[in-house]
Motif scaffolding. Structure first.
Motif, PDB file in Angstrom:
ATOM      1  N   MET A 136       0.816  -1.222   0.000  1.00 31.42           N
ATOM      2  CA  MET A 136       0.000   0.000   0.000  1.00 31.42           C
ATOM      3  C   MET A 136       0.850   1.273   0.000  1.00 31.42           C
ATOM      4  O   MET A 136       0.484   2.275   0.595  1.00 31.42           O
ATOM      5  CB  MET A 136      -0.974  -0.007   1.176  1.00 31.42           C
ATOM      6  CG  MET A 136      -2.102  -1.002   0.995  1.00 31.42           C
ATOM      7  SD  MET A 136      -3.487  -0.706   2.105  1.00 31.42           S
ATOM      8  CE  MET A 136      -4.347   0.618   1.236  1.00 31.42           C
TER       9      MET A 136
ATOM     10  N   LYS B 226      -6.350   0.472  -7.695  1.00 34.80           N
ATOM     11  CA  LYS B 226      -7.253   1.077  -6.730  1.00 34.80           C
ATOM     12  C   LYS B 226      -8.293   0.023  -6.327  1.00 34.80           C
ATOM     13  O   LYS B 226      -9.115  -0.387  -7.139  1.00 34.80           O
ATOM     14  CB  LYS B 226      -7.944   2.286  -7.382  1.00 34.80           C
ATOM     15  CG  LYS B 226      -8.778   3.092  -6.425  1.00 34.80           C
ATOM     16  CD  LYS B 226      -7.896   3.956  -5.585  1.00 34.80           C
ATOM     17  CE  LYS B 226      -8.723   5.001  -4.852  1.00 34.80           C
ATOM     18  NZ  LYS B 226      -7.950   5.739  -3.909  1.00 34.80           N
TER      19      LYS B 226
ATOM     20  N   GLU C 184      -0.637   4.736  -0.455  1.00 35.13           N
ATOM     21  CA  GLU C 184      -1.353   5.298   0.703  1.00 35.13           C
ATOM     22  C   GLU C 184      -0.395   5.633   1.843  1.00 35.13           C
ATOM     23  O   GLU C 184      -0.831   5.910   2.962  1.00 35.13           O
ATOM     24  CB  GLU C 184      -2.409   4.292   1.198  1.00 35.13           C
ATOM     25  CG  GLU C 184      -3.437   3.906   0.155  1.00 35.13           C
ATOM     26  CD  GLU C 184      -4.376   5.046  -0.213  1.00 35.13           C
ATOM     27  OE1 GLU C 184      -4.556   5.987   0.590  1.00 35.13           O
ATOM     28  OE2 GLU C 184      -4.924   5.002  -1.335  1.00 35.13           O
TER      29      GLU C 184
ATOM     30  N   GLY D  99      -8.354   1.264  -1.227  1.00 28.37           N
ATOM     31  CA  GLY D  99      -7.355   2.306  -1.446  1.00 28.37           C
ATOM     32  C   GLY D  99      -6.351   1.905  -2.503  1.00 28.37           C
ATOM     33  O   GLY D  99      -6.555   0.939  -3.244  1.00 28.37           O
ATOM     34  N   GLY D 100      -5.265   2.666  -2.558  1.00 27.52           N
ATOM     35  CA  GLY D 100      -4.232   2.433  -3.557  1.00 27.52           C
ATOM     36  C   GLY D 100      -3.265   1.340  -3.163  1.00 27.52           C
ATOM     37  O   GLY D 100      -2.812   1.278  -2.020  1.00 27.52           O
ATOM     38  N   TRP D 101      -2.964   0.474  -4.121  1.00 28.43           N
ATOM     39  CA  TRP D 101      -2.014  -0.614  -3.927  1.00 28.43           C
ATOM     40  C   TRP D 101      -0.975  -0.552  -5.042  1.00 28.43           C
ATOM     41  O   TRP D 101      -1.316  -0.323  -6.199  1.00 28.43           O
ATOM     42  CB  TRP D 101      -2.710  -1.968  -3.978  1.00 28.43           C
ATOM     43  CG  TRP D 101      -3.567  -2.247  -2.777  1.00 28.43           C
ATOM     44  CD1 TRP D 101      -4.842  -1.807  -2.570  1.00 28.43           C
ATOM     45  CD2 TRP D 101      -3.215  -3.007  -1.637  1.00 28.43           C
ATOM     46  NE1 TRP D 101      -5.302  -2.267  -1.360  1.00 28.43           N
ATOM     47  CE2 TRP D 101      -4.323  -3.019  -0.766  1.00 28.43           C
ATOM     48  CE3 TRP D 101      -2.067  -3.709  -1.258  1.00 28.43           C
ATOM     49  CZ2 TRP D 101      -4.320  -3.676   0.459  1.00 28.43           C
ATOM     50  CZ3 TRP D 101      -2.061  -4.374  -0.036  1.00 28.43           C
ATOM     51  CH2 TRP D 101      -3.181  -4.352   0.806  1.00 28.43           C
TER      52      TRP D 101
END
Length: 139
Positions: free
Chosen positions: A79, A136, A82, A112-114
């Motif tokens: 992640m 995302k 993030e 969330g963003g990965w």
């Protein structure tokens, strides 16, 4: 006698410089070959949860065509987008029926963003092809 020593020294220094240029030149060519490829996400939007499927396409940028039969040997999902690079999840290979598309299963524990980091060996290329994608995950 002195000029003979000077000529041998000049020749040795010149040979060393030339060999250094040749080595540096070959490193540049090799590096450029591995940069001729790019991983692209089939979709950047993925489903949060267990067993989510992620598919990526490996493209030869010189031809624009997918690269089949590459060996993906390193994957990391974290992640970092993030600000939580230490938050990782395991990635395992899944089957794909489309040549040049590589599928993976993973557990997106949070929305969330990965960041998905990959490394592959492409037949005929001496260097490893590496790439990073941002995905995302949404509930």
């Amino acid at each position: 006698m002195r000029s003979n020593i000077m000529n041998k020294t000049s020749f040795s220094v010149g040979a060393m410089l030339l060999s250094g240029v040749l080595i540096a030149g070959s490193a540049t060519v090799t590096l450029a070959a591995s940069q001729g490829y790019e991983f692209q996400p089939v979709s950047t939007d993925v489903k949060q949860g267990q067993g989510s499927l992620v598919s990526v396409r490996l493209i030869d940028k010189r031809t624009g065509k997918p690269v089949p039969d590459a060996v993906i040997f390193t994957t990391r999902m974290d992640m970092a987008p993030e600000g939580m690079e230490m938050m990782t999840t395991p990635v395992e290979a899944a089957t794909s029926s489309e040549p040049g598309v590589y599928a993976f299963k993973t557990d997106f524990t949070m929305a969330g963003g990965w960041r998905f980091k990959l490394a592959a060996k492409v037949q005929g290329e001496p260097d490893t092809v590496q790439g990073e994608l941002v995905l995302k995950a949404a509930p």
